[in-house]
Scaffold this motif. Structure first.
Motif, PDB file in Angstrom:
ATOM      1  N   ARG A 204      14.421 -40.450 -36.589  1.00 14.11           N
ATOM      2  CA  ARG A 204      15.023 -39.778 -37.562  1.00 14.11           C
ATOM      3  C   ARG A 204      13.371 -39.184 -38.407  1.00 14.11           C
ATOM      4  O   ARG A 204      13.171 -38.350 -39.107  1.00 14.11           O
ATOM      5  CB  ARG A 204      15.800 -40.458 -38.479  1.00 14.11           C
TER       6      ARG A 204
ATOM      7  N   ASP B  54      19.583 -33.001 -31.446  1.00 10.08           N
ATOM      8  CA  ASP B  54      20.794 -33.963 -32.554  1.00 10.08           C
ATOM      9  C   ASP B  54      20.402 -33.275 -33.896  1.00 10.08           C
ATOM     10  O   ASP B  54      20.660 -33.429 -34.824  1.00 10.08           O
ATOM     11  CB  ASP B  54      21.065 -35.448 -32.309  1.00 10.08           C
ATOM     12  N   PHE B  55      18.986 -34.236 -34.228  1.00 13.67           N
ATOM     13  CA  PHE B  55      18.378 -34.028 -35.396  1.00 13.67           C
ATOM     14  C   PHE B  55      18.640 -32.517 -35.717  1.00 13.67           C
ATOM     15  O   PHE B  55      18.872 -32.102 -36.998  1.00 13.67           O
ATOM     16  CB  PHE B  55      16.724 -34.338 -35.171  1.00 13.67           C
TER      17      PHE B  55
ATOM     18  N   ARG C 166      20.051 -29.715 -35.459  1.00 16.99           N
ATOM     19  CA  ARG C 166      21.854 -29.747 -35.011  1.00 16.99           C
ATOM     20  C   ARG C 166      22.474 -30.768 -36.532  1.00 16.99           C
ATOM     21  O   ARG C 166      22.752 -29.857 -37.728  1.00 16.99           O
ATOM     22  CB  ARG C 166      22.557 -30.637 -33.522  1.00 16.99           C
ATOM     23  N   SER C 167      22.037 -31.426 -37.431  1.00 19.85           N
ATOM     24  CA  SER C 167      21.963 -32.631 -37.961  1.00 19.85           C
ATOM     25  C   SER C 167      21.716 -31.891 -39.268  1.00 19.85           C
ATOM     26  O   SER C 167      21.840 -31.754 -40.406  1.00 19.85           O
ATOM     27  CB  SER C 167      21.614 -33.930 -38.175  1.00 19.85           C
ATOM     28  N   LYS C 168      20.190 -30.912 -39.003  1.00 17.48           N
ATOM     29  CA  LYS C 168      19.466 -30.404 -40.311  1.00 17.48           C
ATOM     30  C   LYS C 168      20.702 -28.644 -40.464  1.00 17.48           C
ATOM     31  O   LYS C 168      21.032 -28.129 -41.770  1.00 17.48           O
ATOM     32  CB  LYS C 168      18.175 -29.712 -39.445  1.00 17.48           C
TER      33      LYS C 168
ATOM     34  N   ARG D 139      23.580 -28.619 -40.026  1.00 20.06           N
ATOM     35  CA  ARG D 139      24.808 -28.838 -40.167  1.00 20.06           C
ATOM     36  C   ARG D 139      24.713 -29.002 -42.201  1.00 20.06           C
ATOM     37  O   ARG D 139      25.178 -28.869 -43.111  1.00 20.06           O
ATOM     38  CB  ARG D 139      25.212 -30.169 -40.222  1.00 20.06           C
ATOM     39  N   GLU D 140      23.502 -29.689 -42.766  1.00 20.53           N
ATOM     40  CA  GLU D 140      22.938 -29.894 -43.741  1.00 20.53           C
ATOM     41  C   GLU D 140      22.871 -28.593 -44.680  1.00 20.53           C
ATOM     42  O   GLU D 140      22.769 -28.112 -45.318  1.00 20.53           O
ATOM     43  CB  GLU D 140      22.123 -30.580 -44.165  1.00 20.53           C
TER      44      GLU D 140
END
Length: 557
Positions: free
Chosen positions: A275, A307-308, A310-312, A314-315
């Protein structure tokens, strides 16, 4: 225009030593090199100015995704030090100004014929020359024929065959052929179809101008922040002082830029360590597929960067349902790696609507707008196709290119299913024809000007060799191109590129056979290969004497 004089027999006419298609990065440097070497050469350009793709692609937000201090010619220290870029990732107008600066500095326009579209070229075997045809019906002849229109071309823009497009009462445009006077989007209802690189750049800018923007998305796109910024004068000063070091680094690099590729595996780090690595790259800006060695070869490793990102998403995207629609599922980096300015943020705007046309495809372009399969109709004043190009082989196939025995290149390559080249430079059956960044060369796998310089210099050195050794024709051998094609496939099969659909493979063009035609072994290693090939008397080519009709060299791999 110089044209064939019908009263003279063909064998008595050769208008030029070399004819080059296109006045972009490729054509300009090819013209300069050959002219400096004493060849007669003419460049033909469809547009009324230099620039190639950067002449035509003037869409809102158009910007290069290679850093500007590397996105230029490196062959001339004088050119490099005289020009100053303003920001990290240059906009289209600045790149066009740069290419005009080069054309002016090297006095290139006097050997470029603008507003002239080449429609085809035929090899006349009896006289060992090429006859090049123009849209107005005229033609010229040349000993050497060189394609310099690149891997994408205004002649190969991809406009999907939507039902009813001729009935649309508004105006529509393609990003690859944007009106030079610009388009007034203020107060307009605008639809953008496509979210590849041009779409990702266009959408945020259009959203700021349009009253309402509808984004018609088929495949969600991974994109990472560009973090563009103006250059500090001291940084530019240091870059110019380090010209020789920079030139060596980019030419020996894997992708034409001096990136430090990660040596470790994404799977060896803990989730927290990964991360931190990804976050550092995210904050720096640009593509992040280089931070670990196995992101483009291991499905498991690639999923960690997926995944990283995609997390961005969502944020960043406030509406969870919209965020979910924006989640990509392919392997990051195996389509063109896209960078952006405020792309995901744009979907938080009240005047932007994301339309998922994967689940509800576009049924037709109606008089008032776009109608989808779920019965929804979106009223539009302007429709923008950000649908890219028929790339790699498309620009060549749009021309009537015929080699020995009248064989059409498109037929030889089976409509793109069986592309065969000798290092992307030449192909059997087409003597004295060269391709700058042709299929099966590294080309779009990195920073294009560096790839272009490799090919231009190799071709000009080759023509000098042929002249010095009284060689009439040079032609790639069948076994050489077969070996190279197999090697290209073997290299790509070791990566995740072969498991993804993209414009690299032609999957964006309906009915086009899937074929991956980019060499992924790296710019530096590739350049060493073609240099070695030339040093061995042009290994893998058949060379025939100009003074005698016999084979004097037939080098095999």
């Amino acid at each position: 225009m110089t044209s064939i004089k019908k009263q003279l027999p063909l064998e008595e006419i050769t208008d030029f030593d070399a004819v080059v298609i296109g006045a972009g990065f490729s054509g300009l440097y090819m013209l300069h090199r050959l002219r400096e070497d004493g060849f007669t050469v003419r460049v033909y350009e469809k547009g009324d100015g230099v620039g190639g793709a950067w002449y035509w692609s003037r869409y809102p937000g158009a910007r290069c995704d290679s850093e500007s201090i590397y996105y230029n010619y490196t062959f001339s220290e004088e050119l490099y030090k005289e020009w100053t870029w303003t920001s990290r990732y240059p906009e289209q107008p600045e790149i066009l100004r740069y290419l005009n600066f080069v054309a002016e500095k090297l006095d290139l326009r006097r050997d470029i014929q603008f507003n002239t579209e080449i429609t085809g070229a035929h090899y006349i075997e009896e006289y060992n020359k090429w006859r090049i045809f123009f849209k107005d019906g005229s033609s010229v002849t040349a000993k050497y024929f060189i394609t310099g229109m690149g891997c994408i071309s205004v002649n190969a823009t991809n406009i999907p065959n939507f039902k009813g497009i001729e009935n649309f009462e508004g105006k529509w445009y393609h990003t690859g052929s944007w009106p030079h006077e610009g388009v007034d989007l203020q107060g307009k209802r605008v639809g953008v179809i496509g979210n590849g690189s041009s779409g990702v750049q266009t959408i945020p800018v259009v959203a700021e101008e349009a009253e309402q923007l509808y984004v018609f998305q088929r495949t969600p796109q991974y994109t990472t922040p560009a973090r563009n910024h103006p250059y500090d004068p001291q940084y530019i000063k240091q870059a110019k002082e380090n010209y020789h070091k920079m030139k060596k680094m980019v030419r020996e690099s894997m992708a034409g830029v001096p990136l430090q590729f990660g040596e470790g595996s994404a799977l060896e780090d803990t989730p927290e360590e990964r991360r931190n690595v990804y976050e550092t790259a995210w904050q720096k800006g640009g593509v992040i597929s280089y931070v670990y060695r196995d992101l483009l070869s291991s499905e498991e490793a690639n999923e960690t960067v997926n995944d990283f990102i995609r997390s961005k998403i969502r944020e960043t995207v406030k509406n969870p349902k919209v965020a979910q629609k924006l989640m990509p599922t392919y392997y990051y980096g195996t389509k063109r790696a896209v960078i952006d300015t405020n792309y995901y943020e744009t979907f938080n705007r009240d005047n932007v609507t994301l339309v998922d046309v994967k689940n509800a495809p576009i049924e037709e372009i109606a008089a008032k707008g776009v109608r989808t399969a779920d019965g929804e109709e979106y009223e539009l004043d302007i429709l923008i196709f950000a649908t890219g190009y028929d790339g790699m082989t498309g620009p060549l196939f749009k021309l009537d290119l015929r080699g020995k025995d009248g064989v059409l290149l498109k037929d030889k390559w089976d409509d793109g299913a069986q592309v065969r080249t000798h290092h992307g430079l030449a192909t059997a059956g087409f003597p004295n024809m060269f391709m700058i960044t042709g299929p099966q060369s590294p080309s779009v796998a990195g920073n294009m000007p560096i790839a272009i310089e490799q090919h231009v210099e190799w071709i000009s050195d080759c023509l000098n060799y042929l002249r010095e050794h009284d060689i009439k024709t040079i032609e790639a051998n069948v076994d050489a191109e077969e070996n190279w094609s197999q090697h290209c496939k073997a290299v790509s099969d070791e990566t995740l590129y072969s498991k993804s659909e993209s414009w690299y493979t032609g999957s964006n063009i309906e009915g086009k056979p899937s074929s991956f035609n980019i060499y992924l072994g790296g710019y530096g290693p590739y350049n060493q290969m073609i240099t070695d090939m030339a040093s061995k008397g042009y290994e893998g080519f058949t060379l025939r004497s100009y003074s005698e009709n016999i084979v004097i060299e037939e080098q095999s791999l």
